[in-house]
Design an enzyme around this catalytic site. Sequence first.
Site, PDB file in Angstrom:
ATOM      1  N   HIS A 431       0.845  -1.199   0.000  1.00  0.00           N
ATOM      2  CA  HIS A 431       0.000   0.000   0.000  1.00  0.00           C
ATOM      3  C   HIS A 431       0.875   1.243   0.000  1.00  0.00           C
ATOM      4  O   HIS A 431       1.421   1.630   1.030  1.00  0.00           O
ATOM      5  CB  HIS A 431      -0.916  -0.053   1.235  1.00  0.00           C
ATOM      6  CG  HIS A 431      -1.879   1.080   1.333  1.00  0.00           C
ATOM      7  ND1 HIS A 431      -2.346   1.554   2.531  1.00  0.00           N
ATOM      8  CD2 HIS A 431      -2.452   1.851   0.368  1.00  0.00           C
ATOM      9  CE1 HIS A 431      -3.174   2.557   2.309  1.00  0.00           C
ATOM     10  NE2 HIS A 431      -3.245   2.756   1.010  1.00  0.00           N
ATOM     11  N   GLU A 443       2.954   0.578   3.403  1.00  0.00           N
ATOM     12  CA  GLU A 443       2.363  -0.450   4.277  1.00  0.00           C
ATOM     13  C   GLU A 443       2.427  -1.771   3.517  1.00  0.00           C
ATOM     14  O   GLU A 443       1.901  -1.863   2.402  1.00  0.00           O
ATOM     15  CB  GLU A 443       0.898  -0.118   4.590  1.00  0.00           C
ATOM     16  CG  GLU A 443       0.705   0.829   5.747  1.00  0.00           C
ATOM     17  CD  GLU A 443      -0.773   0.995   6.122  1.00  0.00           C
ATOM     18  OE1 GLU A 443      -1.048   1.286   7.289  1.00  0.00           O
ATOM     19  OE2 GLU A 443      -1.655   0.852   5.253  1.00  0.00           O
TER      20      GLU A 443
END
Length: 694
Positions: A431, A443
């Site tokens: 992410h 992430e």
Amino acid sequence: MSDLVKLTREGAIGIITIHNPPVNALSPGVPEGIDECIDELTADDSLKAAVMIGSGRTFVAGADIKEFGKITSGQTKRGVAFLPLLLKIEDCPKPVVMAIHGTAFGGGLELAMAGHYRVAVASAQVGQPEVKLGIIPGAAGTQRLPRLAGVAKGLEMCVDGNPVKATQAHELGIVDAIIDGDLLAGAVAFAREAIGKPAPKTRQRNAAGNESVFAAARESARKKYRNMLAPQAAIDAVEAASKLPFDQGCEVEARLFQQCLFSDQSKGMIHVFFGEREIAKVPDIGKDTPVLPVNSVAVIGAGTMGGGIAMNFANAGIPVLLKESDQAALDRGLSVIRKNYDTSAKKGRFTPEQVEQRMALIRPTLTYDGFESVDMVVEAVFEGMALKKQVFGELDKIAKPGAILASNTSTLSIDEIASATSRPESVIGTHFFSPANVMKLLEIVRGRQSGKDVIHTCMQLSKKIGKVGVLVGNCRGFVGNRMFGPYRREAQFLVEEGASVEAVDKALYDWGMAMGPLATGDLAGLDVGWRIRKEYAHLEKPGIRQPIAEDRLCEMGRYGQKTGAGWYEYDENRRAVPDPEVAAMVRQWAADAGIPQREITAEEIVERCVYALVNEGARILEEGFAMRSVDIDMVYVFGYGFPAYRGGPMFYADTVGLNEVYGRVRGLEAQHGELWEPAPLLKRLAEEGKTFRA
Ligand code: 3HC
Ligand code: NAI
């Protein structure tokens, strides 16, 4: 004699070697060892000069940062004081040549400057990075550096904390010679030449500067390092160097150093220093876990995120296939990439040749041709489960066995996406944050079946592409966005209860956030949250208060910056202008919903927004979607503009005291209802007198 520092002999030259791996920090034992070696050097008539050098990968990278926490908590035992030791080296009757490779940072540069000469290999770097830890140099760095490099450069290096390369240090007069070939041999030869000559002492040099340098530096640091104590203290200390005799300058420096060291700001920044390194350690993934090769990548979708993601790989020299569904979107995506690179080139970050090299690494395509040979695919198509599953189903048929299949989804379940493949162990979330070529956070979302090698590879890859990779669990919104929901919810509630849009943003900006929460919404696009809320509306508990205003703004087509209006209006330069119409509409919507209006202070705004982050963070931690509170902190510092000098939301809560935070959260629950129900972990730790960190 200390094992950490040894004196050996090469004819008339004493060689003082510091051996404290990995970075030869000045841990207890090192100053003592140096002190003994200087005594021995002075006493031994057969020795006429000395070289001081670091063993392993570097000269001395600074004070041992772990010791600072012991000093502030009063646990440290006093050893040899470093500042007097530096005077002793400088007053040594025999010339001492400091031989630098790797990094002479902080106390390492201070040590080097106390020598009579400094020689370095060209690849070495020197700097006073203390401000990055919320402190200033504490062993005469602010006094000796301006005397060697000049006030303007010394000031810049102490205030910004950025290192200079050895070649530049040579030009500046910090380093006396660059050694080609073997450093020790070159330093020994240099030392032989110095025998019998008067040994120069840096502290006896002059460091005069004019007043205007300091006034300008203060003004610039106020903007660049908003709210931060250390840069201003560094300016005061360098100013003292320019006005006072050396000893008095050192006294000023020592006082300012203490003030910074005992501040919460340095505790927060030191937490971030170690945090950035700690997040790379995943308890169940050892160093021996295989790292898969990632020598070629494909990105699907060349929109807002896909283009930036492709740039990250190209910047790291990894070729990227960039796939779109139609030619117009592909052309649009490529022209945005080109524009971003050209802007960077204009700012001097890349040469035009580097731009062309990077562009040449990105190969646009409308088909899956070539996907069969790439090592990793990152999917960044529209957010929607059906589309993501379709894409992963297609990838399953085409990608080679073992290729990593990553999704950039911001909300969808990695496990459900993985279920569209026959190889869930290869599927993971990566992410990125917008703009993906700029934001540091990545992430890495661990699905239930994501392979350890796949996770380990993505963690390593994050470093290679210049990101801070944080491993998080697969819950809705993962860590960052899941917490951002309650944070932005409170910001909206506050406006609906009577605070102005500008007051909410200003309170959090003044507190240290890079942007206010409402302005952030306008930047990211209010429609993103609006669409997500519609998709997940069925999951909301009936009867719970929901924000009204943002959905209404979206219904009016006010999506934020991209439509020229959201919470604010935007001029052609995307400058935010408060919109009285929004203020009037919000008052009307609040009246219609029966929300009482009142005066709201900046303290309340900060407390409600920040404690909403903390309470949700505590739930995430307890549910195991973050491994440690430090992982949450790093997500917020590197992805959401949370001030590093507050250490991250969980560290900040620890600083305030969890009992105090829990008490306020309970108070907010009594006032505002069950949205504020304290997280069980917060309650438990508060009652036990513990911290998230421990
Ligand atoms: N004290 C204690 N530990 C340190 C340290 C230090 N000064 N510098 C690095 N380490 C540790 C790291 O935490 C890491 O530990 P880990 O392996 O357990 O995670 C290990 O050493 C290796 O560090 P890196 O992973 O960062 O290695 P790199 O090769 O990527 O970088 C470095 C090396 C450039 C030296 C980088 O570690 C760095 O910038 N260190 C901090 C330097 C610094 O800020 N010095 C000033 C300290 S304050 C001071 O000197 C005050 C003085 O004025 C009195
Ligand atoms: P976007 O709408 O800007 O780009 C999506 C692109 O995918 C479009 O250009 C579209 O033509 C293309 N596309 C759609 N189907 C395709 C297919 N089958 N094959 C190839 N290309 C296809 O969307 P954005 O904002 O880039 O989002 C992409 C993903 O990243 C989403 O999952 C989103 O949730 C996520 N994300 C978005 C962030 C943001 O701030 N925009 C931040 C972090 C994640």
